[in-house]
Write a protein that holds these residues in place. Structure first.
Motif, PDB file in Angstrom:
ATOM      1  N   LEU A 279       0.814  -1.220   0.000  1.00 32.02           N
ATOM      2  CA  LEU A 279       0.000   0.000   0.000  1.00 32.02           C
ATOM      3  C   LEU A 279       0.843   1.263   0.000  1.00 32.02           C
ATOM      4  O   LEU A 279       0.321   2.370   0.112  1.00 32.02           O
ATOM      5  N   GLY A 280       2.173   1.119  -0.111  1.00 28.27           N
ATOM      6  CA  GLY A 280       3.033   2.288  -0.204  1.00 28.27           C
ATOM      7  C   GLY A 280       3.382   2.881   1.141  1.00 28.27           C
ATOM      8  O   GLY A 280       3.352   2.221   2.182  1.00 28.27           O
ATOM      9  N   SER A 281       3.693   4.148   1.114  1.00 29.10           N
ATOM     10  CA  SER A 281       4.241   4.845   2.277  1.00 29.10           C
ATOM     11  C   SER A 281       3.198   5.054   3.367  1.00 29.10           C
ATOM     12  O   SER A 281       2.006   5.186   3.103  1.00 29.10           O
ATOM     13  N   VAL A 282       3.690   5.114   4.606  1.00 30.73           N
ATOM     14  CA  VAL A 282       2.808   5.267   5.751  1.00 30.73           C
ATOM     15  C   VAL A 282       3.193   6.509   6.546  1.00 30.73           C
ATOM     16  O   VAL A 282       4.346   6.937   6.531  1.00 30.73           O
ATOM     17  N   GLY A 283       2.223   7.101   7.236  1.00 24.85           N
ATOM     18  CA  GLY A 283       2.518   8.187   8.163  1.00 24.85           C
ATOM     19  C   GLY A 283       2.301   9.574   7.608  1.00 24.85           C
ATOM     20  O   GLY A 283       1.423   9.809   6.772  1.00 24.85           O
ATOM     21  N   VAL A 284       3.130  10.505   8.064  1.00 24.20           N
ATOM     22  CA  VAL A 284       2.995  11.917   7.698  1.00 24.20           C
ATOM     23  C   VAL A 284       3.035  12.103   6.196  1.00 24.20           C
ATOM     24  O   VAL A 284       2.306  12.923   5.629  1.00 24.20           O
ATOM     25  N   THR A 285       3.882  11.344   5.522  1.00 21.85           N
ATOM     26  CA  THR A 285       3.986  11.408   4.064  1.00 21.85           C
ATOM     27  C   THR A 285       3.436  10.135   3.440  1.00 21.85           C
ATOM     28  O   THR A 285       3.907   9.669   2.401  1.00 21.85           O
ATOM     29  N   GLY A 286       2.412   9.579   4.078  1.00 20.78           N
ATOM     30  CA  GLY A 286       1.867   8.312   3.639  1.00 20.78           C
ATOM     31  C   GLY A 286       0.804   8.436   2.575  1.00 20.78           C
ATOM     32  O   GLY A 286       0.197   9.499   2.371  1.00 20.78           O
ATOM     33  N   CYS A 307      10.518   3.382  14.121  1.00 17.39           N
ATOM     34  CA  CYS A 307       9.241   4.023  14.465  1.00 17.39           C
ATOM     35  C   CYS A 307       9.396   5.509  14.757  1.00 17.39           C
ATOM     36  O   CYS A 307       8.924   6.003  15.790  1.00 17.39           O
ATOM     37  N   GLN A 308      10.053   6.235  13.853  1.00 20.21           N
ATOM     38  CA  GLN A 308      10.188   7.673  14.065  1.00 20.21           C
ATOM     39  C   GLN A 308       8.874   8.388  13.784  1.00 20.21           C
ATOM     40  O   GLN A 308       7.915   7.796  13.299  1.00 20.21           O
ATOM     41  N   ASP A 309       8.825   9.680  14.111  1.00 18.09           N
ATOM     42  CA  ASP A 309       7.539  10.380  14.127  1.00 18.09           C
ATOM     43  C   ASP A 309       6.865  10.464  12.764  1.00 18.09           C
ATOM     44  O   ASP A 309       5.633  10.479  12.678  1.00 18.09           O
ATOM     45  N   PHE A 310       7.637  10.515  11.678  1.00 17.97           N
ATOM     46  CA  PHE A 310       7.004  10.556  10.362  1.00 17.97           C
ATOM     47  C   PHE A 310       6.301   9.239  10.055  1.00 17.97           C
ATOM     48  O   PHE A 310       5.313   9.210   9.329  1.00 17.97           O
ATOM     49  N   THR A 311       6.792   8.139  10.593  1.00 19.38           N
ATOM     50  CA  THR A 311       6.168   6.837  10.374  1.00 19.38           C
ATOM     51  C   THR A 311       4.877   6.707  11.174  1.00 19.38           C
ATOM     52  O   THR A 311       3.871   6.194  10.674  1.00 19.38           O
ATOM     53  N   THR A 312       4.894   7.165  12.403  1.00 20.01           N
ATOM     54  CA  THR A 312       3.752   6.971  13.306  1.00 20.01           C
ATOM     55  C   THR A 312       2.775   8.144  13.313  1.00 20.01           C
ATOM     56  O   THR A 312       1.812   8.117  14.085  1.00 20.01           O
ATOM     57  N   GLY A 313       3.023   9.164  12.458  1.00 15.64           N
ATOM     58  CA  GLY A 313       2.186  10.354  12.533  1.00 15.64           C
ATOM     59  C   GLY A 313       2.264  10.979  13.900  1.00 15.64           C
ATOM     60  O   GLY A 313       1.245  11.343  14.491  1.00 15.64           O
ATOM     61  N   SER A 314       3.504  11.077  14.418  1.00 13.85           N
ATOM     62  CA  SER A 314       3.732  11.571  15.777  1.00 13.85           C
ATOM     63  C   SER A 314       2.899  10.806  16.803  1.00 13.85           C
ATOM     64  O   SER A 314       2.390  11.355  17.772  1.00 13.85           O
ATOM     65  N   TRP A 315       2.759   9.497  16.558  1.00 10.31           N
ATOM     66  CA  TRP A 315       2.005   8.587  17.419  1.00 10.31           C
ATOM     67  C   TRP A 315       0.529   8.973  17.521  1.00 10.31           C
ATOM     68  O   TRP A 315      -0.133   8.711  18.530  1.00 10.31           O
ATOM     69  N   HIS A 584      -0.595  12.892   6.819  1.00  7.50           N
ATOM     70  CA  HIS A 584      -1.132  12.831   8.177  1.00  7.50           C
ATOM     71  C   HIS A 584      -0.541  13.978   8.975  1.00  7.50           C
ATOM     72  O   HIS A 584       0.498  14.534   8.630  1.00  7.50           O
ATOM     73  N   TRP A 585      -1.201  14.297  10.070  1.00  8.13           N
ATOM     74  CA  TRP A 585      -0.728  15.346  10.979  1.00  8.13           C
ATOM     75  C   TRP A 585       0.658  15.029  11.489  1.00  8.13           C
ATOM     76  O   TRP A 585       1.027  13.873  11.713  1.00  8.13           O
ATOM     77  N   TRP A 586       1.438  16.083  11.692  1.00  3.44           N
ATOM     78  CA  TRP A 586       2.791  15.966  12.237  1.00  3.44           C
ATOM     79  C   TRP A 586       2.920  16.951  13.395  1.00  3.44           C
ATOM     80  O   TRP A 586       2.498  18.099  13.294  1.00  3.44           O
TER      81      TRP A 586
END
Length: 616
Positions: A279-286, A307-315, A584-586
């Motif tokens: 499904l491609g990229s995940v998170g802030v730039t997902g 699991c940095q913030d761009f991956t988790t959408g700042s959790w 997604h929100w950052w």
């Protein structure tokens, strides 16, 4: 003690490095791809003379900037999936400190590089020497102590025999999948020239192969049980999948158990994005597809990601109250993040063990069906964003579309770093082969791009390396463009000129700030800069053109394939347009109080979004 050989410390370093080997695809090769060197008074007499002696077996490369050559070394190791790497040597003072930023890049991204900066005199007789920084309260400190927080292992060599243990420790760190990262051996310049009777055994050939720890039985059983009871699992694939060379195992695991796969910046290309479950990229730039699945997931199988913030959408991305995480990682430090259930193991071995333990189990069919629907929606949006256009100032996405249509596939590596391009590339670039997508986004270091392209080409001369870079990054560090021409290592550089720092300008606006000090027009000036990037690139030996449209860009890229050296293609772009779909929100903190209404409005939105974070 056995037979000995009398060498200077620097000579011992050079002879040791040339004897370190690895095995790739059944073929034994030197583990060091060479040494980058910019000589000065602190290393030219010692390391310079030593490297000259071994120049046929351990090639030395000259760069124009110490940070640039270190970026090239990092990209070389990253492109080699950490199986091979390089060393970098400089003089003391500014030469050494220029590499510290690159050491940060290597440290954050867990990339092996051996830094060999010259240092002050160990005997202190001529103190203070040229370029020496004196610490008025500590006589043992030098500028090279700045490497300590960005090195996985640091040592200052003050006696010639110390190199025996230091180099062995260095190799352990450089080759270990857990400890992997930059090593700094600070070489006092007088000691470089001192001789010692080294044991001949120290210079015997040694072969280093990757360590692959197996999973703990209890951790494995727990992970299998958690996956079996999940209803909406998702795999988050990070760079560790690529470094473990576990891409086939990842695809097989996803297929066997019908689990969708989403990727981090470092993990992009870990799975062919044409795969139905990718499904491609995940998170802030997902992508919208990846984030739709991630929002509802009840189990994240985080494989080889920190699991940095761009991956988790700042959790704040994972919204299911029943969320559980299984961290499949070589490092317990990463596996335990966000109260994860650890499966501390090599990614390839971990995926194989999990799949065997899950034999016959598949996620509910509804999950794959939703993934298929969401992916179809995303691909339509992506195609629209990248479609050709005749507008005067195209978007980054439209430029990416042009590059995708003209250069792509398994024969190429696309490379980028900081700014707005990584977000668009993460979403839109259709990575199909392992390593075909090369992004430095762990440290988000402006200036990595061209030097990184050089290192990637050195590692994979059979590939077409395409570098996408903004004008801001290009202005920060472009000197290795000339090095690529000098070494005959052809790059294709697409330079997007949006006349300033467009990415941060957009972030400034999104947080309520006024347009200030980012775009050139919004910065203090008497005369607006009119930088001729085409002429600049041409002056460094590249074949350079400036194009006025997407159609001309595609023609120029096609023409560049016939060029005999590095090509630079310049195009003006719009600094404000980004792909609306996906993302997604950052968490970027907005001031609590401000006299500006725009900031206060942004703060209200920030507080609302922050309420969705899963703390701890």
């Amino acid at each position: 003690m056995g037979k000995t050989i009398r060498l200077t410390m620097a000579q011992a370093v050079a002879h040791f490095l040339k004897k370190q080997m690895t095995v790739i695809d059944g073929q034994k090769q030197p583990i060091f791809g060479g040494v980058w060197a910019i000589f000065g008074h602190g290393n030219v007499a010692g390391m310079g003379e030593a490297l000259y002696q071994v120049r046929e077996e351990l090639p030395t490369y000259r760069a124009h900037n110490e940070q640039g050559m270190a970026h090239a070394a990092i990209a070389y190791a990253k492109t080699s999936f950490r199986q091979r790497f390089m060393a970098c040597t400089t003089s003391i003072g500014p030469g050494a400190l220029n590499m510290v930023t690159a050491a940060g890049v290597a440290h954050v991204n867990r990339i092996p590089v051996l830094f060999l900066p010259g240092d002050v005199f160990a005997n202190r007789a001529p103190d203070p020497v040229l370029q020496q920084i004196e610490d008025f309260g500590d006589g043992t400190v030098s500028a090279n102590d700045a490497f300590r927080p960005v090195s996985r292992y640091f040592d200052r060599i003050t006696r010639p025999e110390q190199i025996i243990t230091a180099l062995t420790r260095a190799m352990q760190v450089l080759t270990d999948p857990l400890d992997c990262g930059p090593v700094t051996l600070s070489l006092c310049q007088d000691v470089q020239a001192e001789a010692f009777d080294y044991p001949e055994s120290f210079f015997e050939e040694r072969v280093w192969t990757p360590r692959r720890p197996q999973p703990d039985a209890d951790e494995l059983a727990n992970a299998i049980a958690l996956i079996r009871k999940s209803e909406k699992p998702v795999i988050v694939a990070g760079g560790g999948v690529l470094y473990s060379q576990a891409t086939k195992e990842l695809a097989a695991f996803a297929e066997a158990h019908a689990i969708p796969v989403v990727v981090t910046q470092a993990g992009k290309s870990a799975i062919d994005e044409t795969h139905p479950l990718a499904l491609g990229s995940v998170g802030v730039t997902g992508t919208s597809a990846a984030n739709a699945i991630a929002e509802e997931t009840d189990l994240v199988i985080a494989v080889g990601t920190r699991c940095q913030d761009f991956t988790t959408g700042s959790w704040a991305l994972f919204k299911n109250e029943k969320l559980t995480m299984v961290g499949v990682n070589i490092a317990a430090y990463d596996a335990l993040k966000h109260n994860g259930h650890p499966l501390v193991t090599d990614a390839r071995e971990g995926l194989k063990a999990l799949s065997a333990g899950l034999s016959g189990w598949k996620a509910p069919a509804a999950l794959a069906e939703k993934a298929t629907r969401e992916k179809k929606i995303w691909l339509e949006a992506a195609a629209k964003a990248m479609a050709t256009t005749n507008v005067a100032l195209p978007s980054d996405a439209q430029v990416i579309g042009a590059v995708t249509r003209t250069i792509g596939g398994e024969k190429s590596i696309v490379l980028c770093a900081a700014g707005g391009l990584p977000g668009e590339m993460h979403k839109l670039w259709p990575a199909t082969a392992p390593g075909s997508y090369h992004m430095e986004y762990g440290f988000s270091c402006m200036g990595y791009e061209i030097a990184g392209g050089l290192g990637a080409k050195m590692a994979r001369p059979d590939k077409d390396v395409i570098v996408l870079v903004g004008d801001g990054s290009y202005m920060m560090l472009n000197s290795e463009l000339a090095t690529s021409v000098m070494l005959g290592l052809k790059l294709t550089v697409v330079l997007l000129d949006n006349r300033g720092y467009g990415c941060i300008n957009r972030l400034q606006m999104a947080t309520g700030g006024a347009n200030f000090n980012n775009l050139l027009k919004d910065s203090r000036h008497e005369i607006m800069p009119e930088i001729d990037f085409r002429a600049h690139a041409e002056s460094m030996g590249a074949i350079a053109v400036k194009v006025a449209s997407i159609a001309e860009l595609e023609e120029a890229i096609e023409a560049s394939k016939k060029n005999d050296r590095t090509s630079v293609i310049v195009i003006d772009t719009d600094p404000l347009i980004t792909t609306d779909e996906g993302g997604h929100w950052w968490d970027v903190a907005v001031p609590e109080v401000s006299p500006r209404a725009e900031v206060n409005q942004a703060r209200a939105g920030y507080e609302k979004a922050r309420a969705g974070q899963r703390i701890g």
